[in-house]
Structure formats: structure tokens, C-alpha cells
Design a protein around this motif. Structure first.
Motif, PDB file in Angstrom:
ATOM      1  N   GLY A 121      -5.549  -4.586  -9.553  1.00  0.00           N
ATOM      2  CA  GLY A 121      -5.088  -5.479  -8.492  1.00  0.00           C
ATOM      3  C   GLY A 121      -3.811  -6.194  -8.878  1.00  0.00           C
ATOM      4  O   GLY A 121      -2.888  -6.316  -8.069  1.00  0.00           O
ATOM      5  N   GLU A 122      -3.723  -6.653 -10.127  1.00  0.00           N
ATOM      6  CA  GLU A 122      -2.512  -7.345 -10.574  1.00  0.00           C
ATOM      7  C   GLU A 122      -1.333  -6.384 -10.622  1.00  0.00           C
ATOM      8  O   GLU A 122      -0.216  -6.734 -10.222  1.00  0.00           O
ATOM      9  CB  GLU A 122      -2.761  -7.955 -11.959  1.00  0.00           C
ATOM     10  CG  GLU A 122      -1.613  -8.794 -12.497  1.00  0.00           C
ATOM     11  CD  GLU A 122      -1.375 -10.061 -11.694  1.00  0.00           C
ATOM     12  OE1 GLU A 122      -0.299 -10.671 -11.871  1.00  0.00           O
ATOM     13  OE2 GLU A 122      -2.256 -10.441 -10.894  1.00  0.00           O
ATOM     14  N   LEU A 123      -1.585  -5.158 -11.096  1.00  0.00           N
ATOM     15  CA  LEU A 123      -0.519  -4.170 -11.153  1.00  0.00           C
ATOM     16  C   LEU A 123      -0.019  -3.828  -9.745  1.00  0.00           C
ATOM     17  O   LEU A 123       1.185  -3.669  -9.516  1.00  0.00           O
ATOM     18  CB  LEU A 123      -1.033  -2.910 -11.862  1.00  0.00           C
ATOM     19  CG  LEU A 123       0.009  -1.811 -12.126  1.00  0.00           C
ATOM     20  CD1 LEU A 123       1.120  -2.335 -13.028  1.00  0.00           C
ATOM     21  CD2 LEU A 123      -0.657  -0.592 -12.735  1.00  0.00           C
ATOM     22  N   ARG A 124      -0.965  -3.724  -8.807  1.00  0.00           N
ATOM     23  CA  ARG A 124      -0.576  -3.428  -7.428  1.00  0.00           C
ATOM     24  C   ARG A 124       0.290  -4.546  -6.856  1.00  0.00           C
ATOM     25  O   ARG A 124       1.273  -4.284  -6.156  1.00  0.00           O
ATOM     26  CB  ARG A 124      -1.827  -3.229  -6.569  1.00  0.00           C
ATOM     27  CG  ARG A 124      -1.531  -3.047  -5.082  1.00  0.00           C
ATOM     28  CD  ARG A 124      -2.805  -2.736  -4.308  1.00  0.00           C
ATOM     29  NE  ARG A 124      -3.835  -3.716  -4.533  1.00  0.00           N
ATOM     30  CZ  ARG A 124      -3.888  -4.909  -3.921  1.00  0.00           C
ATOM     31  NH1 ARG A 124      -2.941  -5.252  -3.067  1.00  0.00           N
ATOM     32  NH2 ARG A 124      -4.879  -5.746  -4.168  1.00  0.00           N
ATOM     33  N   ARG A 125      -0.063  -5.794  -7.140  1.00  0.00           N
ATOM     34  CA  ARG A 125       0.726  -6.917  -6.618  1.00  0.00           C
ATOM     35  C   ARG A 125       2.130  -6.937  -7.222  1.00  0.00           C
ATOM     36  O   ARG A 125       3.105  -7.261  -6.538  1.00  0.00           O
ATOM     37  CB  ARG A 125      -0.007  -8.225  -6.874  1.00  0.00           C
ATOM     38  CG  ARG A 125      -1.312  -8.361  -6.073  1.00  0.00           C
ATOM     39  CD  ARG A 125      -1.935  -9.730  -6.255  1.00  0.00           C
ATOM     40  NE  ARG A 125      -3.193  -9.827  -5.541  1.00  0.00           N
ATOM     41  CZ  ARG A 125      -4.387  -9.594  -6.080  1.00  0.00           C
ATOM     42  NH1 ARG A 125      -4.472  -9.260  -7.373  1.00  0.00           N
ATOM     43  NH2 ARG A 125      -5.485  -9.694  -5.374  1.00  0.00           N
ATOM     44  N   TRP A 126       2.247  -6.616  -8.518  1.00  0.00           N
ATOM     45  CA  TRP A 126       3.581  -6.525  -9.110  1.00  0.00           C
ATOM     46  C   TRP A 126       4.369  -5.381  -8.478  1.00  0.00           C
ATOM     47  O   TRP A 126       5.590  -5.474  -8.286  1.00  0.00           O
ATOM     48  CB  TRP A 126       3.482  -6.332 -10.623  1.00  0.00           C
ATOM     49  CG  TRP A 126       3.349  -7.613 -11.375  1.00  0.00           C
ATOM     50  CD1 TRP A 126       2.212  -8.130 -11.935  1.00  0.00           C
ATOM     51  CD2 TRP A 126       4.395  -8.559 -11.645  1.00  0.00           C
ATOM     52  NE1 TRP A 126       2.474  -9.339 -12.528  1.00  0.00           N
ATOM     53  CE2 TRP A 126       3.812  -9.629 -12.376  1.00  0.00           C
ATOM     54  CE3 TRP A 126       5.749  -8.613 -11.337  1.00  0.00           C
ATOM     55  CZ2 TRP A 126       4.542 -10.721 -12.805  1.00  0.00           C
ATOM     56  CZ3 TRP A 126       6.487  -9.711 -11.764  1.00  0.00           C
ATOM     57  CH2 TRP A 126       5.889 -10.750 -12.490  1.00  0.00           C
ATOM     58  N   GLY A 127       3.662  -4.284  -8.160  1.00  0.00           N
ATOM     59  CA  GLY A 127       4.326  -3.179  -7.478  1.00  0.00           C
ATOM     60  C   GLY A 127       4.832  -3.575  -6.111  1.00  0.00           C
ATOM     61  O   GLY A 127       5.937  -3.177  -5.701  1.00  0.00           O
ATOM     62  N   GLU A 128       4.040  -4.376  -5.382  1.00  0.00           N
ATOM     63  CA  GLU A 128       4.471  -4.852  -4.067  1.00  0.00           C
ATOM     64  C   GLU A 128       5.703  -5.751  -4.190  1.00  0.00           C
ATOM     65  O   GLU A 128       6.646  -5.655  -3.388  1.00  0.00           O
ATOM     66  CB  GLU A 128       3.328  -5.588  -3.381  1.00  0.00           C
ATOM     67  CG  GLU A 128       2.170  -4.685  -2.989  1.00  0.00           C
ATOM     68  CD  GLU A 128       0.924  -5.455  -2.612  1.00  0.00           C
ATOM     69  OE1 GLU A 128      -0.022  -4.837  -2.100  1.00  0.00           O
ATOM     70  OE2 GLU A 128       0.883  -6.693  -2.834  1.00  0.00           O
ATOM     71  N   ALA A 129       5.699  -6.627  -5.202  1.00  0.00           N
ATOM     72  CA  ALA A 129       6.854  -7.505  -5.418  1.00  0.00           C
ATOM     73  C   ALA A 129       8.090  -6.693  -5.786  1.00  0.00           C
ATOM     74  O   ALA A 129       9.198  -6.946  -5.285  1.00  0.00           O
ATOM     75  CB  ALA A 129       6.541  -8.519  -6.510  1.00  0.00           C
ATOM     76  N   LEU A 130       7.902  -5.691  -6.657  1.00  0.00           N
ATOM     77  CA  LEU A 130       9.038  -4.856  -7.068  1.00  0.00           C
ATOM     78  C   LEU A 130       9.588  -4.069  -5.878  1.00  0.00           C
ATOM     79  O   LEU A 130      10.810  -3.928  -5.726  1.00  0.00           O
ATOM     80  CB  LEU A 130       8.590  -3.899  -8.177  1.00  0.00           C
ATOM     81  CG  LEU A 130       9.658  -2.943  -8.712  1.00  0.00           C
ATOM     82  CD1 LEU A 130      10.838  -3.728  -9.288  1.00  0.00           C
ATOM     83  CD2 LEU A 130       9.071  -2.003  -9.759  1.00  0.00           C
ATOM     84  N   THR A 131       8.700  -3.571  -5.031  1.00  0.00           N
ATOM     85  CA  THR A 131       9.151  -2.835  -3.844  1.00  0.00           C
ATOM     86  C   THR A 131       9.996  -3.720  -2.938  1.00  0.00           C
ATOM     87  O   THR A 131      11.053  -3.310  -2.438  1.00  0.00           O
ATOM     88  CB  THR A 131       7.942  -2.300  -3.067  1.00  0.00           C
ATOM     89  OG1 THR A 131       7.201  -1.403  -3.899  1.00  0.00           O
ATOM     90  CG2 THR A 131       8.379  -1.566  -1.810  1.00  0.00           C
ATOM     91  N   ALA A 132       9.535  -4.955  -2.710  1.00  0.00           N
ATOM     92  CA  ALA A 132      10.274  -5.877  -1.841  1.00  0.00           C
ATOM     93  C   ALA A 132      11.649  -6.189  -2.414  1.00  0.00           C
ATOM     94  O   ALA A 132      12.665  -6.157  -1.700  1.00  0.00           O
ATOM     95  CB  ALA A 132       9.469  -7.162  -1.649  1.00  0.00           C
ATOM     96  N   VAL A 133      11.698  -6.484  -3.718  1.00  0.00           N
ATOM     97  CA  VAL A 133      12.978  -6.843  -4.349  1.00  0.00           C
ATOM     98  C   VAL A 133      13.922  -5.652  -4.372  1.00  0.00           C
ATOM     99  O   VAL A 133      15.110  -5.776  -4.023  1.00  0.00           O
ATOM    100  CB  VAL A 133      12.729  -7.371  -5.779  1.00  0.00           C
ATOM    101  CG1 VAL A 133      14.039  -7.506  -6.543  1.00  0.00           C
ATOM    102  CG2 VAL A 133      12.013  -8.717  -5.725  1.00  0.00           C
TER     103      VAL A 133
END
Length: 437
Positions: free
Chosen positions: A17-29
């Protein structure tokens, strides 16, 4: 222990879950940065920046993106007693900034729309991940946004003398890391806050639920107004590019500064004003009536009166603003819960438009200056455009109150004439019932 995101979400472990959230943040940036870079590249290509010597195009693209956040660029250079240059520019290429803000805000909110609720701690954690990645991007851009090149004066004696002395004149530009990170993170905070404010579907933390009815319909309507104004300016810019004889310059304005001119037109049409001047040999791409008003060696007032003195068609800005604001008021009221009274609509839209005009004024300001000396001879130029917030913000509040009141009265009349079943009411009704429960 797993986390559940929504009706169709998968259950994952804490690490996943934490890795997925970092992935979502990286995608947005990454997506926002890519969109801003592409927009800046296109605008600068049309502006002719690819002709900069010594590989200066990449650094000027990076500087343009940082300037879209509000970071100032400084200009400096020299060569012993031969030449010297100094100056700087603070101007926001708003097309670049708006493209990045829209994409970043949408991608930031998108994962949370699958959730029935969102906690304040989770929202803060999501914002912190984006901010951490954004700070890295800002540092990399500030490292890239610096360049210097040798000036060829065209005078053989001067050029030969500089070569013999090992002191050929150079000019360079840079965006310092401190202001870049500071302005960039402030821009990010404003973008994420506005994205949460204008979204009608993203759940809010419990402490913020009471602001849903008061803030979101008015904020969404105001953002729509600003985007519609920018959108209407696109065909006008394309027509100017096709028939005006300055196609590349017009296309450069579209990709770099179209919202600057569109929102300036909105503010002036509402009765707001700016002041400034364009002096020396420095010029900015802008419509001729605007340039004619500002082409002075002293500060002059820029409002509907001074524009009309140059071109009587400027009164159309007032008519367009009246129509757009009335439509905005009706749209806001129709998307708000039916129980909100017209006076409340007037208060909500007055506050939203006052804040919007404050931001428009701050975002459209320009301060640019340069000075160049060469063997005792020199030249200089400056361009200044600053908002008169004492007229702009009250004009926004007054127009917001009028448009909100008329919009509320119109919406109430429409609802009485065409009542709808409960299941067809606006989305806010459902969230309002959730808030009440």
C-alpha cells in the motif's frame, strides 16, 4: 493488516500500500512536469529561443518552468572593463503553470475518489509524498536553469580586444535554488489546496466537511470561469496567428502566456486596473492597444478607460465579463444544495471571486529590467505591470455578490418551475446528507 480503498479496490499489505501511494505521487509529479516541459518547449521554439548560442535552449526551458512557479531569474555578465550586464525578470508564463496545475491536481485527487471517506492524516501524507518528490524536481531544474554565453558585439576591434585579453564579454542567466524551491513548494501547496476546494467528488476529512457547501460550488464555478476565459482566448490567438502577420509570436504567446492576457481582460472588464510601463528597447508580446497604453517612461494606469482611448472595441470586455459572471452565478447555484438561500450564494461567490482576483493580480504581475554597458556605452530597458489590488479585489467581491444573488434567484425559480426527484438532485445533496449524518 490490509487497507480497503473502495468498492472495487484490492486489499494489499502495508508495504504494498505504501509503495502504491508513492507510485501515485510519482505519477502525478512526473506527468505534471512532462506537460510543463512540453508546453515550455513549444512556446520557446515559437519564440525563437532555439537560436540561443552555446546550447542555451535546455537551460532556458528549465528557467521558464521555474518562472511559472514565481521564481525570479537573474541576468548578469561582464568582461573586465569591456562589458557588463545586469538585470532580472519576474513574470509567470501562466500557460505552463496552468497546464501543470490542472494535471497535478487531477492526478493527486484521482486515487481518493475511490474512497468513501479520507482522513486528515492520510491527506497530509499524500501531500507530503508529492511535496518531497516536487522538491527534488525543483532542485534539478534550478541546477539546469543556468547558462552563460559569449556576446559577439559585431565590432571587430571590441571582439578582438576581448579575445586578446581573455575577457570576451559574456551574458548569463540563472534561477537560484533557494527561491526556486521556496516558490515551487508554495505553488504546490496552493495547487493542492485549490484542487481539493474545487473538486465536487473527492471526500473531505471530517473537520472540513462543514466547508463543503460554502466553498466547493463557488470555487468550482470560479475556476470554470477562469478556464473558460483562457479557452476563449485560444481561437482569438489562432486567428491572430493566421492573419496578423506575426504567426510565431502569436503561437509563442498561446503556449507561454495566454492566461496572463485572458485574466487581465477579465479583471479589466470587471472594473479592475493595473499600472506599469514598458520602456527602453525591452518589449513584451501583447495586443497593440495594451502595448500603446504601457509604452511610456513612467507608470500609467491600465483600465477600461485607458484601453478604450486606444481602441473603442475594448468596451466589449465589459459586456463579456457581465455575461460570463451571470452564467457563473447561475451555474454555481444550480450545483449547490437547493436549501442554500440566494443571499448565501451572493456571499459565497463574492468571497470566491475576491480571492480569485487577488490571485489573478499576483499572477499577472511583471517586473523585468536589464542594463548593458559596452566600453562606456550602454542601453537599458524595463517592463513593469503591477495590479491595483485596492480596485481589483473589491471589484471581484462586488461582481461576485451580484452574480451570486441573481444566480441564486434564477436557480430557485428554475427549481420551482421544474422540480426534480430526490435521486436527480445535484451531487452535493448526497454529500450534504453524509455530512448531516
Amino acid at each position: 493488516m490490509g487497507t480497503t480503498g473502495g468498492p472495487g479496490a484490492r486489499t494489499t499489505g502495508p508495504g504494498g500500500g505504501e509503495l502504491r501511494r508513492w507510485g501515485e505521487a510519482l505519477t502525478a509529479v512526473a506527468a505534471a512536469l512532462a506537460a510543463m516541459l512540453v508546453t515550455a518547449v513549444l512556446g520557446l521554439l515559437f519564440a525563437g529561443a532555439n537560436d540561443l548560442p552555446s546550447g542555451g535552449f535546455g537551460p532556458v526551458v528549465a528557467a521558464t518552468v521555474l518562472m511559472a512557479f514565481g521564481a525570479p531569474a537573474r541576468i548578469e555578465g561582464g568582461a573586465a572593463f569591456v562589458a557588463g550586464a545586469q538585470g532580472g525578470i519576474t513574470a509567470l508564463p501562466l500557460t505552463v503553470g496552468v497546464v501543470g496545475a490542472l494535471l497535478l491536481g487531477w492526478l493527486f485527487l484521482r486515487p481518493m475518489r475511490l474512497h468513501a471517506t479520507v482522513g486528515g492524516r492520510e491527506l497530509a501524507a499524500r501531500a507530503a509524498r508529492v511535496a518531497a518528490l516536487w522538491a527534488v524536481v525543483l532542485l534539478l531544474l534550478s541546477w539546469a536553469a543556468r547558462h552563460s554565453f559569449t556576446v559577439v558585439t559585431g565590432e571587430p576591434i571590441v571582439d578582438e580586444l576581448g579575445g586578446l585579453l581573455g575577457a570576451s564579454p559574456t551574458v548569463g542567466f540563472a534561477v537560484d535554488a533557494g527561491p526556486a524551491v521556496g516558490y515551487g513548494l508554495l505553488w504546490l501547496a496552493v495547487v493542492l489546496a485549490l484542487a481539493l476546494a474545487v473538486s465536487r467528488r473527492t471526500p473531505l476529512p471530517l473537520p472540513l466537511l462543514r466547508f463543503h457547501t460554502a466553498v466547493r460550488p463557488a470555487a468550482h464555478a470560479t475556476l470554470t470561469l477562469l478556464l473558460v476565459y483562457a479557452g476563449l482566448a485560444v481561437p482569438a490567438g489562432l486567428v491572430e496567428a493566421a492573419v496578423g502577420g506575426h504567426a510565431r509570436q502569436s503561437l509563442a504567446v498561446i503556449f507561454l502566456g495566454l492566461p496572463n492576457l485572458a485574466w487581465l481582460a477579465l479583471g479589466i472588464g470587471m472594473g479592475g486596473s493595473w499600472h506599469g510601463h514598458v520602456g527602453g528597447s525591452l518589449g513584451l508580446p501583447m495586443p497593440k492597444p495594451l502595448a500603446d497604453v504601457l509604452r511610456e517612461d513612467r507608470d500609467v494606469r491600465l483600465d477600461i478607460g485607458t484601453l478604450t482611448a486606444q481602441d473603442t472595441r475594448a468596451w466589449l470586455l465589459v459586456a463579456l465579463a457581465v455575461v460570463a459572471l451571470l452564467v457563473t452565478g447561475v451555474g454555481m447555484a444550480m450545483h449547490a444544495p437547493p436549501e442554500v438561500r440566494p443571499l448565501r450564494h451572493a456571499l459565497h461567490l463574492a468571497a470566491a471571486l475576491a480571492v480569485a482576483m487577488l490571485l489573478v493580480g499576483l499572477l499577472t504581475r511583471i517586473t523585468a529590467a536589464y542594463g548593458l554597458t559596452l566600453l562606456g556605452f550602454g542601453g537599458s530597458g524595463s517592463a513593469v505591470l503591477r495590479p491595483d489590488l485596492v480596485t481589483l479585489v473589491p471589484a471581484g467581491a462586488l461582481w461576485g455578490a451580484v452574480a451570486g444573488l441573481l444566480g441564486g434567484l434564477t436557480a430557485a425559480r428554475v427549481r420551482r418551475a421544474h422540480p426534480r426527484p430526490d435521486h436527480q438532485r445535484p451531487e452535493q445533496d448526497g454529500e450534504g446528507r453524509q455530512e448531516a449524518s
